[in-house]
Design an enzyme around this catalytic site. Structure first.
Site, PDB file in Angstrom:
ATOM      1  N   ILE A  88     -28.128  -5.152  20.257  1.00  0.00           N
ATOM      2  CA  ILE A  88     -29.257  -4.232  20.090  1.00  0.00           C
ATOM      3  C   ILE A  88     -30.467  -5.030  19.619  1.00  0.00           C
ATOM      4  O   ILE A  88     -30.373  -5.839  18.695  1.00  0.00           O
ATOM      5  CB  ILE A  88     -28.886  -3.142  19.053  1.00  0.00           C
ATOM      6  CG1 ILE A  88     -27.745  -2.271  19.574  1.00  0.00           C
ATOM      7  CG2 ILE A  88     -30.085  -2.297  18.672  1.00  0.00           C
ATOM      8  CD1 ILE A  88     -28.106  -1.412  20.758  1.00  0.00           C
ATOM      9  N   ASN A 102     -22.373   2.238  14.536  1.00  0.00           N
ATOM     10  CA  ASN A 102     -21.382   1.680  15.457  1.00  0.00           C
ATOM     11  C   ASN A 102     -19.994   2.017  14.948  1.00  0.00           C
ATOM     12  O   ASN A 102     -19.787   2.191  13.748  1.00  0.00           O
ATOM     13  CB  ASN A 102     -21.553   0.158  15.522  1.00  0.00           C
ATOM     14  CG  ASN A 102     -20.578  -0.493  16.480  1.00  0.00           C
ATOM     15  OD1 ASN A 102     -20.347   0.004  17.599  1.00  0.00           O
ATOM     16  ND2 ASN A 102     -19.978  -1.595  16.068  1.00  0.00           N
ATOM     17  N   HIS A 104     -16.098   0.413  15.048  1.00  0.00           N
ATOM     18  CA  HIS A 104     -15.333  -0.793  15.380  1.00  0.00           C
ATOM     19  C   HIS A 104     -13.845  -0.494  15.152  1.00  0.00           C
ATOM     20  O   HIS A 104     -13.489   0.082  14.116  1.00  0.00           O
ATOM     21  CB  HIS A 104     -15.787  -1.970  14.519  1.00  0.00           C
ATOM     22  CG  HIS A 104     -15.145  -3.251  14.929  1.00  0.00           C
ATOM     23  ND1 HIS A 104     -15.594  -3.978  16.016  1.00  0.00           N
ATOM     24  CD2 HIS A 104     -14.062  -3.904  14.455  1.00  0.00           C
ATOM     25  CE1 HIS A 104     -14.825  -5.040  16.174  1.00  0.00           C
ATOM     26  NE2 HIS A 104     -13.885  -5.017  15.241  1.00  0.00           N
TER      27      HIS A 104
HETATM   28  C1  GAR Z   1     -13.434   1.962  21.055  1.00  0.00           C
HETATM   29  O1  GAR Z   1     -12.132   1.748  20.576  1.00  0.00           O
HETATM   30  C2  GAR Z   1     -14.436   1.317  20.115  1.00  0.00           C
HETATM   31  O2  GAR Z   1     -14.026   1.309  18.784  1.00  0.00           O
HETATM   32  C3  GAR Z   1     -14.488  -0.090  20.652  1.00  0.00           C
HETATM   33  O3  GAR Z   1     -14.458   0.055  22.047  1.00  0.00           O
HETATM   34  C4  GAR Z   1     -13.657   1.201  22.366  1.00  0.00           C
HETATM   35  C5  GAR Z   1     -14.396   2.025  23.392  1.00  0.00           C
HETATM   36  O4  GAR Z   1     -13.553   3.011  23.921  1.00  0.00           O
HETATM   37  N1  GAR Z   1     -15.681  -0.778  20.205  1.00  0.00           N
HETATM   38  C6  GAR Z   1     -15.711  -2.082  19.929  1.00  0.00           C
HETATM   39  O5  GAR Z   1     -14.757  -2.826  20.074  1.00  0.00           O
HETATM   40  C7  GAR Z   1     -17.054  -2.582  19.419  1.00  0.00           C
HETATM   41  N2  GAR Z   1     -16.942  -3.903  18.892  1.00  0.00           N
HETATM   42  P1  GAR Z   1     -14.138   4.217  24.778  1.00  0.00           P
HETATM   43  O6  GAR Z   1     -15.066   3.610  25.839  1.00  0.00           O
HETATM   44  O7  GAR Z   1     -12.942   4.840  25.410  1.00  0.00           O
HETATM   45  O8  GAR Z   1     -14.861   5.120  23.851  1.00  0.00           O
END
Ligand code: GAR
Length: 191
Positions: A88, A102, A104
């Site tokens: 961002i 966010n 994580h």
């Molecule tokens: C989620 O588990 C989120 O926590 C992770 O990506 C996935 C997206 O799933 N984010 C990260 O790893 C950020 N560093 P989705 O597209 O099914 O919501």
């Protein structure tokens, strides 16, 4: 009505879950979804709910101005990252101080940082033999996964778990808690 924008790069199950959670709410709604990936599943998921989605290039996200214009066009008050895999820009961070959050899929500061996202996190958790993992919801700053923590909760990791099984358990936490945290943040006076 307070407007949220969701930024997502992938499947978009969190984006869909948050959108459904607020679908019948009179005070908060998901107004728009922004992505860096035209092929991301998130477009179809939110499209079915009548929510517009737009794609910007990596360069546009890095520079920030046109993304900021889109957020202003939709009167966005809170920017919610849900599986968004681009950095961002400072332009956005400065325009939305403490209003970009966010999620994580680990208990930060464990398993955070630039290369730690999605399944990479769960694979690392299983490889390390962790007994628990979880989710962290945090404000965004200019360093990966380093912003102030808003909320964390954990779940067990069993010795027989595969990374996929851990991912399912963690996704369950995300679906339960991310919409609630968003609602609580938007209920605060300063937002
Ligand atoms: C989620 O588990 C989120 O926590 C992770 O990506 C996935 C997206 O799933 N984010 C990260 O790893 C950020 N560093 P989705 O597209 O099914 O919501």
């Amino acid at each position: 009505m307070k407007h949220i924008a969701i930024l997502a790069s992938g499947s978009g199950t969190n984006a869909e879950n948050i959108s459904r959670y607020f679908a019948d709410c009179n005070e908060i709604c998901v107004a728009v979804v922004l992505s860096n990936n035209s092929k991301a599943g998130v477009h179809e998921r939110v499209g079915k709910l009548g929510i517009p989605s737009f794609v910007f290039t990596r360069e546009e996200f890095a520079e920030g101005t046109v993304v900021l214009q889109k957020l202003a066009e939709y009167n966005v008050e809170l920017v919610v990252l849900a599986g968004f895999m681009n950095k961002i820009s400072d332009v956005l961070l400065n325009a939305y101080p403490n209003k970009i959050i966010n999620i994580h899929p680990s208990l930060l500061p464990k398993y955070g940082g630039k290369s730690m996202y999605g399944m990479h996190v769960h694979e690392a958790v299983v490889a390390a033999g962790e007994k628990e993992t979880g989710i962290t919801i945090h404000f965004l700053n200019d360093q990966y996964d380093k912003g102030d923590v808003i909320f964390q909760t954990s779940c067990p990791v069993y010795p027989s778990d595969t990374p996929e099984e851990v991912a399912m358990r963690v996704h369950g936490l995300e679906y339960t808690y991310y919409p609630q945290v968003i609602r609580n943040l938007l209920s605060r006076d300063h937002l």
